[in-house]
Enzyme design. Structure first.
Site, PDB file in Angstrom:
ATOM      1  N   HIS A  31       0.850  -1.196   0.000  1.00 36.54           N
ATOM      2  CA  HIS A  31       0.000   0.000   0.000  1.00 36.54           C
ATOM      3  C   HIS A  31       0.879   1.237   0.000  1.00 36.54           C
ATOM      4  CE1 HIS A  31      -3.701   2.320   1.766  1.00 36.54           C
ATOM      5  NE2 HIS A  31      -3.112   2.952   0.761  1.00 36.54           N
ATOM      6  N   GLU A  89       0.830   7.992  -3.916  1.00 33.02           N
ATOM      7  CA  GLU A  89       1.725   7.584  -2.832  1.00 33.02           C
ATOM      8  C   GLU A  89       3.011   8.413  -2.827  1.00 33.02           C
ATOM      9  OE1 GLU A  89       1.121   5.392  -0.284  1.00 33.02           O
ATOM     10  OE2 GLU A  89      -0.896   5.496  -1.093  1.00 33.02           O
ATOM     11  N   HIS A  97       3.251  10.916   0.276  1.00 31.24           N
ATOM     12  CA  HIS A  97       4.175  10.350   1.271  1.00 31.24           C
ATOM     13  C   HIS A  97       5.645  10.421   0.851  1.00 31.24           C
ATOM     14  CE1 HIS A  97       0.745   8.775   3.521  1.00 31.24           C
ATOM     15  NE2 HIS A  97       0.275   8.252   2.404  1.00 31.24           N
TER      16      HIS A  97
END
Length: 227
Positions: free
Chosen positions: A62, A116, A120
């Protein structure tokens, strides 16, 4: 006029300095998060297989998420650092296999990976560039084979119910560190094994004991859904 120009230059320098600080802000550790596709697809929400086809029955990545020891986390740290698929071209087949997107509509994964990286990955640019970031996650998955670890403990994705403690103990035995477990509920209300969190040092290489574990809501017995 000369004073005014100097003042403007000073202000511009301060703004630039603060923006650099924001981009390179520190973090304490990563959460390396893997999700079970059977649980993702077995909820009231819909799931769509990638354009490359149904993923294998294995945990998928993930994300690799920078975090602070107080449980908070940075996000979207560098709006100028956009996802560039050319940076990860040689990782593409590996990403499709190990980091598939199950969201709808069906996609090639770029939207997922872009999200992502921009949310992040940009917060870890002081340690990892874009290619290094995705490569680090792939190497971590290779290092910790969650499905095999659980199978060794007799915990298999057969729609059976397993105690939450036995799952945690099996992963701690196999990975060497205490995991965080997140569950979701299927349409029948069963608590299911959904995501597993392991903590990683700021280099993105070594698994460590978690400074703080995520607060996952799980029943004492959880289902390991088929996929």
């Amino acid at each position: 006029m000369r004073f005014s120009t100097s003042l403007i230059l000073i202000k511009l320098f301060v703004i630039q300095y603060l923006s650099v600080l924001c981009v390179s802000q520190d973090f304490d550790f990563f959460y390396f998060v893997q999700q079970w596709p059977g649980a993702y697809c077995d909820t009231k929400q819909t799931c769509c297989y990638p354009k490359s086809g149904k993923p294998s029955a294995d945990f998928g990545i993930h994300g690799l998420w920078p975090n602070y020891k107080d449980g908070s986390y940075p996000s979207n740290c560098d709006p100028d650092s956009v996802f560039d698929k050319s940076e990860i071209s040689e990782l593409m087949s590996n990403l499709e296999k190990n980091w598939p997107s199950l969201s709808c509509p069906s996609s090639n994964g770029f939207r997922f990976w872009s999200h992502e990286w921009e949310k992040h990955g940009t917060c870890s640019e002081s340690e990892l560039d874009q290619k290094d970031y995705f490569e680090a996650a792939l190497k971590l998955k290779q290092k910790v084979n969650l499905l095999q670890i659980l199978k060794t403990a007799g915990i298999v994705p057969d729609d059976g119910m397993y105690s939450l403690e036995s799952i945690k103990e099996a992963i701690k035995e196999g990975a060497g560190y205490t995991p965080g477990i997140e569950c979701n509920n299927d349409s029948a209300g069963n608590s299911q094994l959904y995501q597993v969190y392991l903590c990683v040092d700021t280099s993105g290489q070594d698994i460590i004991e978690c400074p703080v574990l995520p607060k996952g809501r799980c029943a004492s017995d959880v289902q390991f859904a088929k996929f």
